[in-house]
Scaffold this motif. Structure first.
Motif, short mmCIF file in Angstrom:
data_model
loop_
_atom_site.label_atom_id
_atom_site.label_comp_id
_atom_site.label_asym_id
_atom_site.label_seq_id
_atom_site.Cartn_x
_atom_site.Cartn_y
_atom_site.Cartn_z
N ILE A 25 0.64 -1.11 0.00
CA ILE A 25 -0.01 -0.05 -0.02
C ILE A 25 0.74 1.21 -0.21
CG2 ILE A 25 -1.51 1.35 1.43
CD1 ILE A 25 -2.92 -1.12 0.21
N LEU A 26 0.49 2.18 -0.82
CA LEU A 26 1.05 3.42 -1.03
C LEU A 26 0.07 4.45 -0.58
CD1 LEU A 26 3.05 3.22 -4.25
CD2 LEU A 26 4.04 2.76 -2.05
N SER A 27 0.28 5.11 0.75
CA SER A 27 -0.82 6.15 1.08
C SER A 27 -1.00 7.54 0.19
CB SER A 27 -0.52 6.43 2.38
OG SER A 27 0.99 6.91 2.75
N SER A 28 0.09 7.44 -0.63
CA SER A 28 0.19 8.74 -1.76
C SER A 28 -0.61 8.25 -2.73
CB SER A 28 1.36 9.02 -2.15
OG SER A 28 2.27 7.78 -2.55
N SER A 29 -1.15 6.94 -2.80
CA SER A 29 -1.88 6.60 -4.19
C SER A 29 -3.37 6.83 -4.16
CB SER A 29 -1.41 5.18 -4.81
OG SER A 29 -2.16 4.69 -5.65
N LYS A 30 -3.95 7.26 -5.21
CA LYS A 30 -5.51 7.10 -4.95
C LYS A 30 -6.08 5.82 -5.30
CE LYS A 30 -6.79 8.65 -9.63
NZ LYS A 30 -7.33 9.62 -10.65
N TYR A 31 -5.39 4.91 -6.01
CA TYR A 31 -5.72 3.89 -6.24
C TYR A 31 -5.69 2.91 -4.88
CZ TYR A 31 -5.41 5.19 -10.89
OH TYR A 31 -5.51 6.08 -12.11
N CYS A 32 -4.67 3.11 -4.20
CA CYS A 32 -4.28 2.34 -2.96
C CYS A 32 -5.68 2.74 -2.01
CB CYS A 32 -3.03 2.89 -2.37
SG CYS A 32 -1.55 1.63 -2.93
N ILE A 33 -5.73 3.91 -1.98
CA ILE A 33 -6.69 4.75 -1.11
C ILE A 33 -8.17 3.82 -1.18
CG2 ILE A 33 -8.07 6.46 -0.29
CD1 ILE A 33 -5.29 8.17 -0.75
N GLU A 34 -8.36 3.78 -2.74
CA GLU A 34 -9.74 2.95 -2.99
C GLU A 34 -9.63 1.71 -2.67
OE1 GLU A 34 -9.98 3.61 -7.14
OE2 GLU A 34 -10.40 5.78 -7.07
N PHE A 35 -8.61 0.94 -2.79
CA PHE A 35 -8.25 -0.31 -2.38
C PHE A 35 -8.83 -0.52 -1.00
CE2 PHE A 35 -5.87 -3.71 -0.39
CZ PHE A 35 -6.24 -4.77 -0.93
N MET A 36 -7.89 0.57 -0.12
CA MET A 36 -8.24 0.34 1.28
C MET A 36 -9.94 0.64 1.73
SD MET A 36 -4.90 2.12 3.05
CE MET A 36 -4.83 3.75 2.18
N PHE A 227 7.99 -19.38 -8.36
CA PHE A 227 8.16 -19.56 -6.89
C PHE A 227 7.14 -20.42 -6.29
CE2 PHE A 227 10.63 -15.87 -8.53
CZ PHE A 227 11.80 -15.90 -8.07
N TYR A 228 6.74 -21.30 -6.94
CA TYR A 228 5.33 -21.87 -6.39
C TYR A 228 5.59 -22.54 -4.88
CZ TYR A 228 8.14 -26.20 -7.25
OH TYR A 228 9.45 -27.16 -7.13
N PHE A 229 7.03 -22.64 -4.54
CA PHE A 229 7.16 -23.35 -3.26
C PHE A 229 7.20 -22.26 -2.22
CE2 PHE A 229 10.85 -22.24 -5.65
CZ PHE A 229 11.55 -21.34 -4.87
N ALA A 230 6.87 -21.19 -2.44
CA ALA A 230 6.77 -19.88 -1.38
C ALA A 230 5.23 -20.02 -0.90
CB ALA A 230 6.83 -18.69 -2.06
N ASP A 231 5.32 -19.39 0.44
CA ASP A 231 3.89 -19.37 0.93
C ASP A 231 3.07 -18.09 0.48
OD1 ASP A 231 4.20 -21.43 2.99
OD2 ASP A 231 5.83 -20.44 3.45
N GLY A 232 3.73 -17.23 -0.15
CA GLY A 232 2.81 -16.20 -0.66
C GLY A 232 3.67 -15.12 -1.33
N VAL A 233 2.98 -14.06 -1.88
CA VAL A 233 3.59 -13.08 -2.53
C VAL A 233 3.12 -11.77 -1.84
CG1 VAL A 233 3.76 -14.35 -4.74
CG2 VAL A 233 1.94 -12.98 -4.45
N ILE A 234 4.17 -10.82 -2.06
CA ILE A 234 4.07 -9.41 -1.62
C ILE A 234 4.09 -8.42 -2.70
CG2 ILE A 234 4.62 -7.40 -0.14
CD1 ILE A 234 5.85 -9.80 1.93
N THR A 235 3.16 -7.82 -3.17
CA THR A 235 2.99 -7.10 -4.58
C THR A 235 2.49 -5.91 -4.64
OG1 THR A 235 2.77 -7.62 -7.10
CG2 THR A 235 1.23 -8.49 -5.07
N LEU A 236 2.87 -4.98 -5.71
CA LEU A 236 2.01 -3.86 -5.90
C LEU A 236 1.21 -3.96 -7.04
CD1 LEU A 236 4.37 -0.54 -5.59
CD2 LEU A 236 1.90 -0.78 -5.12
N SER A 237 1.18 -5.19 -7.53
CA SER A 237 0.66 -5.26 -9.17
C SER A 237 -1.05 -5.03 -9.10
CB SER A 237 0.71 -6.58 -9.62
OG SER A 237 1.94 -6.85 -10.17
N HIS A 238 -1.62 -4.97 -7.88
CA HIS A 238 -3.03 -4.66 -7.82
C HIS A 238 -3.36 -3.09 -7.98
CE1 HIS A 238 -1.59 -3.65 -3.57
NE2 HIS A 238 -2.65 -2.86 -3.55
N ILE A 239 -2.13 -2.48 -7.82
CA ILE A 239 -2.06 -1.03 -7.85
C ILE A 239 -1.64 -0.53 -9.45
CG2 ILE A 239 -1.25 1.29 -7.46
CD1 ILE A 239 -3.46 -0.16 -5.64
#
Length: 279
Positions: A25-36, A227-239
């Protein structure tokens, strides 16, 4: 652990990539704010980039940070109920300027629930310099963890060689850290085969000692499968996708170009995953 475990490793490769998607999450991004606003009351786990609240040299906070602190912290300012992980992954200049003392202040004033350890550049083409930078990161981590015994830390694993990666995992483990983050985005961004291969080898090595392994900085379906063997991904792609006006369907095909929508797709739709919750 803040993040629930995903589908067992043995069955992930055939079904889908990592089943936990944690949004940056970038608090400066309106897309992130809409997501939140859409997920405000869900207890969703989010990752905040500390660089969003720092000066360009990483040595002090900025006016955006001071406004949020004045309101009582991140969740108080935005009227949300997120589980907040503070990420120290950022550009090299800010990494060099940031101190354990300032991170401790930001953790407490933003009221973060968890934090990553320190980040720095990966020097695949300069192994000796990589060793020196890694030693600085290790010392910063020791101080940061000692100053914040009540905080859950996720270890950002660094290293220019497999030996350095093993050593860094060991030092993080000795600090009591059991869950790790690997910034694969640094390796896959340029598309060099050798760097991509190194990222896979490094991540597999981390996996051996990790209670939880999260891949940072990737968003494409192909890279998540890598990276199928990982437990998860942390990403900005939703923005990133709605920002550039590109939307893809569940098979990764481009569905729409240059037409923004308030109902933009999010990664849970891409990968069959749900945004994770610690509750």
């Amino acid at each position: 652990s803040a993040c629930p475990k995903s589908t067992p490793v043995a069955v992930q490769q055939e079904l889908h990539p990592s089943s936990i998607v944690i949004p940056v999450i970038l608090s400066s991004s309106k897309y992130c704010i809409e997501f939140m606003q859409r997920y405000a009351d869900t207890g969703t786990v989010i990752v905040l980039k500390i660089s969003d609240y720092l000066s360009s040299d990483g040595k002090q906070t900025n006016s955006r940070y001071r406004d949020i602190v004045a309101a009582g912290g991140f969740n108080a300012y935005f009227g949300t109920n997120f589980y907040v992980i503070l990420s120290l992954i950022m550009d090299d200049v800010r990494c060099s300027g940031l101190t354990p003392e300032l991170v401790t202040q930001i953790i407490r004033e933003l009221k973060a629930d968890a934090c990553t350890t320190f980040d720095d550049a990966t020097y695949l083409d300069d192994i000796e310099w990589g060793v020196e930078k890694l030693s600085i990161v290790i010392e910063k981590n020791k101080q940061l963890v000692a100053e914040n015994p009540e905080i859950l830390f996720y270890g950002v694993v660094k290293g220019s060689t497999i030996e350095q990666v093993k050593m860094h995992v060991d030092t993080l483990h000795h600090l009591g850290i059991k869950e790790y983050i690997f910034h694969a985005g640094d390796f896959v961004a340029r598309g060099h085969i050798d760097e991509i291969k190194a990222s896979e080898e490094f991540a597999l090595e981390i996996r051996k000692k990790a209670d939880g392994l999260y891949i940072y900085g990737i968003g494409s379906k192909a890279n998540c499968k890598r990276f199928y063997f990982a437990d998860g991904v942390i990403t900005l792609s939703h923005i990133i996708e709605p920002y550039y006006g590109t939307f893809t369907d569940g098979f990764g095909r481009v569905a729409r170009h240059r037409k923004l929508s308030k109902e933009q797709k999010t990664l849970d739709q891409f990968f069959g995953a749900e945004f994770s919750s610690p509750l």
